[in-house]
Structure formats: C-alpha cells, structure tokens
Design a protein around this motif. Structure first.
Motif, PDB file in Angstrom:
ATOM      1  N   LEU A   1     -45.898-102.038 -22.463  1.00  0.00           N
ATOM      2  CA  LEU A   1     -45.554-100.973 -21.523  1.00  0.00           C
ATOM      3  C   LEU A   1     -44.555-100.031 -22.178  1.00  0.00           C
ATOM      4  N   VAL A   2     -44.925 -98.762 -22.280  1.00  0.00           N
ATOM      5  CA  VAL A   2     -44.034 -97.748 -22.842  1.00  0.00           C
ATOM      6  C   VAL A   2     -43.596 -96.863 -21.680  1.00  0.00           C
ATOM      7  N   GLU A   3     -42.370 -97.087 -21.233  1.00  0.00           N
ATOM      8  CA  GLU A   3     -41.876 -96.436 -20.014  1.00  0.00           C
ATOM      9  C   GLU A   3     -40.356 -96.336 -20.078  1.00  0.00           C
ATOM     10  N   ASP A   4     -39.817 -95.181 -19.718  1.00  0.00           N
ATOM     11  CA  ASP A   4     -38.370 -94.990 -19.761  1.00  0.00           C
ATOM     12  C   ASP A   4     -37.694 -95.152 -18.404  1.00  0.00           C
ATOM     13  N   ASN A   5     -38.460 -95.195 -17.334  1.00  0.00           N
ATOM     14  CA  ASN A   5     -37.900 -95.278 -15.993  1.00  0.00           C
ATOM     15  C   ASN A   5     -37.868 -96.734 -15.521  1.00  0.00           C
ATOM     16  N   ARG A   6     -36.659 -97.245 -15.263  1.00  0.00           N
ATOM     17  CA  ARG A   6     -36.511 -98.653 -14.847  1.00  0.00           C
ATOM     18  C   ARG A   6     -37.273 -98.960 -13.559  1.00  0.00           C
ATOM     19  N   GLY A   7     -37.281 -98.020 -12.632  1.00  0.00           N
ATOM     20  CA  GLY A   7     -37.998 -98.222 -11.376  1.00  0.00           C
ATOM     21  C   GLY A   7     -39.494 -98.373 -11.596  1.00  0.00           C
ATOM     22  N   ASP A   8     -40.041 -97.557 -12.482  1.00  0.00           N
ATOM     23  CA  ASP A   8     -41.471 -97.647 -12.787  1.00  0.00           C
ATOM     24  C   ASP A   8     -41.798 -98.953 -13.507  1.00  0.00           C
ATOM     25  N   ILE A   9     -40.904 -99.388 -14.375  1.00  0.00           N
ATOM     26  CA  ILE A   9     -41.108-100.669 -15.067  1.00  0.00           C
ATOM     27  C   ILE A   9     -41.180-101.794 -14.040  1.00  0.00           C
ATOM     28  N   ARG A  10     -40.237-101.794 -13.124  1.00  0.00           N
ATOM     29  CA  ARG A  10     -40.195-102.828 -12.085  1.00  0.00           C
ATOM     30  C   ARG A  10     -41.446-102.770 -11.203  1.00  0.00           C
TER      31      ARG A  10
ATOM     32  N   THR B   1     -54.505-112.728 -11.680  1.00  0.00           N
ATOM     33  CA  THR B   1     -54.674-114.150 -11.962  1.00  0.00           C
ATOM     34  C   THR B   1     -54.603-114.443 -13.453  1.00  0.00           C
ATOM     35  N   THR B   2     -54.455-113.419 -14.254  1.00  0.00           N
ATOM     36  CA  THR B   2     -54.384-113.576 -15.705  1.00  0.00           C
ATOM     37  C   THR B   2     -52.945-113.835 -16.132  1.00  0.00           C
ATOM     38  N   GLU B   3     -52.772-114.758 -17.065  1.00  0.00           N
ATOM     39  CA  GLU B   3     -51.443-114.973 -17.635  1.00  0.00           C
ATOM     40  C   GLU B   3     -51.197-113.886 -18.659  1.00  0.00           C
ATOM     41  N   TYR B   4     -50.017-113.306 -18.624  1.00  0.00           N
ATOM     42  CA  TYR B   4     -49.710-112.208 -19.524  1.00  0.00           C
ATOM     43  C   TYR B   4     -48.225-112.187 -19.836  1.00  0.00           C
ATOM     44  N   GLU B   5     -47.910-111.472 -20.891  1.00  0.00           N
ATOM     45  CA  GLU B   5     -46.529-111.193 -21.261  1.00  0.00           C
ATOM     46  C   GLU B   5     -46.404-109.679 -21.303  1.00  0.00           C
ATOM     47  N   VAL B   6     -45.366-109.142 -20.682  1.00  0.00           N
ATOM     48  CA  VAL B   6     -45.130-107.701 -20.717  1.00  0.00           C
ATOM     49  C   VAL B   6     -44.017-107.427 -21.718  1.00  0.00           C
ATOM     50  N   ILE B   7     -44.320-106.573 -22.671  1.00  0.00           N
ATOM     51  CA  ILE B   7     -43.335-106.126 -23.650  1.00  0.00           C
ATOM     52  C   ILE B   7     -43.063-104.663 -23.339  1.00  0.00           C
ATOM     53  N   VAL B   8     -41.789-104.295 -23.226  1.00  0.00           N
ATOM     54  CA  VAL B   8     -41.429-102.941 -22.818  1.00  0.00           C
ATOM     55  C   VAL B   8     -40.735-102.203 -23.953  1.00  0.00           C
ATOM     56  N   ALA B   9     -41.196-100.984 -24.208  1.00  0.00           N
ATOM     57  CA  ALA B   9     -40.504-100.053 -25.100  1.00  0.00           C
ATOM     58  C   ALA B   9     -40.011 -98.914 -24.222  1.00  0.00           C
ATOM     59  N   ARG B  10     -38.778 -98.481 -24.438  1.00  0.00           N
ATOM     60  CA  ARG B  10     -38.174 -97.480 -23.562  1.00  0.00           C
ATOM     61  C   ARG B  10     -38.371 -96.041 -24.043  1.00  0.00           C
ATOM     62  N   ASP B  11     -38.898 -95.857 -25.253  1.00  0.00           N
ATOM     63  CA  ASP B  11     -39.164 -94.499 -25.734  1.00  0.00           C
ATOM     64  C   ASP B  11     -40.253 -94.538 -26.805  1.00  0.00           C
ATOM     65  N   GLY B  12     -40.700 -93.363 -27.197  1.00  0.00           N
ATOM     66  CA  GLY B  12     -41.787 -93.262 -28.162  1.00  0.00           C
ATOM     67  C   GLY B  12     -41.445 -93.819 -29.532  1.00  0.00           C
ATOM     68  N   MET B  13     -40.207 -93.633 -29.959  1.00  0.00           N
ATOM     69  CA  MET B  13     -39.795 -94.141 -31.273  1.00  0.00           C
ATOM     70  C   MET B  13     -39.853 -95.671 -31.312  1.00  0.00           C
ATOM     71  N   GLU B  14     -39.375 -96.301 -30.253  1.00  0.00           N
ATOM     72  CA  GLU B  14     -39.424 -97.759 -30.179  1.00  0.00           C
ATOM     73  C   GLU B  14     -40.874 -98.239 -30.119  1.00  0.00           C
ATOM     74  N   ALA B  15     -41.699 -97.522 -29.377  1.00  0.00           N
ATOM     75  CA  ALA B  15     -43.111 -97.891 -29.264  1.00  0.00           C
ATOM     76  C   ALA B  15     -43.811 -97.818 -30.620  1.00  0.00           C
TER      77      ALA B  15
ATOM     78  N   ILE C   1     -52.170-101.342 -23.646  1.00  0.00           N
ATOM     79  CA  ILE C   1     -51.001-100.467 -23.739  1.00  0.00           C
ATOM     80  C   ILE C   1     -50.992 -99.565 -22.509  1.00  0.00           C
ATOM     81  N   LEU C   2     -49.881 -99.596 -21.779  1.00  0.00           N
ATOM     82  CA  LEU C   2     -49.667 -98.686 -20.657  1.00  0.00           C
ATOM     83  C   LEU C   2     -48.606 -97.689 -21.103  1.00  0.00           C
ATOM     84  N   LEU C   3     -48.973 -96.419 -21.163  1.00  0.00           N
ATOM     85  CA  LEU C   3     -48.111 -95.403 -21.752  1.00  0.00           C
ATOM     86  C   LEU C   3     -47.737 -94.327 -20.743  1.00  0.00           C
TER      87      LEU C   3
END
Length: 70
Positions: free
Chosen positions: A11-20, A30-44, A63-65
C-alpha cells in the motif's frame, strides 16, 4: 493456510486515515495477507527496487497506489 500461500499487499499511501480505512476493509476478506505500507513515492520505489534497507523485500502480490501523492 500455509506461509507460502500468504499474500502480500503493498500500500502506497500518505494519509493515515486512508491507510486505516483500507486495512479495515481488508479484514473482511478470507485471504491471509500482510500489508506493507510506504508513505511516499520515494519509499515505494526503494522497496520495489530492493534498495538499501529493502534489499530483502519480497515482491508484492498486489500494489494499491495513491495517485495523488505529494
């Protein structure tokens, strides 16, 4: 579900509310998953290129951008 079957969502998202909000929406799946968050394009890009601290990063299954990143 085995560890190998676990999905990775990048997940590439800078807004904490949207991440939540996205994390809450994913809880209903029902799928097991891990969410990895990048807060900006450079980190992504560093994550996807496996640069520096992300040298051992795994390739995400999805990838959710946020298209309106600063």
């Amino acid at each position: 579900m085995s560890v190998d079957a676990r999905k990775t969502i990048f997940l590439v998202e800078d807004n904490r509310g949207d991440i939540r909000l996205i994390q809450e929406a994913l809880k209903s799946t029902t799928t097991e998953y891990e969410v990895i968050v990048a807060r900006d394009g450079m980190e992504a890009m560093a994550y996807l290129r496996q640069d520096g601290e992300y040298a051992e990063a795994i390739r995400p299954d999805l990838i959710l951008l946020d298209l309106n990143l600063p």
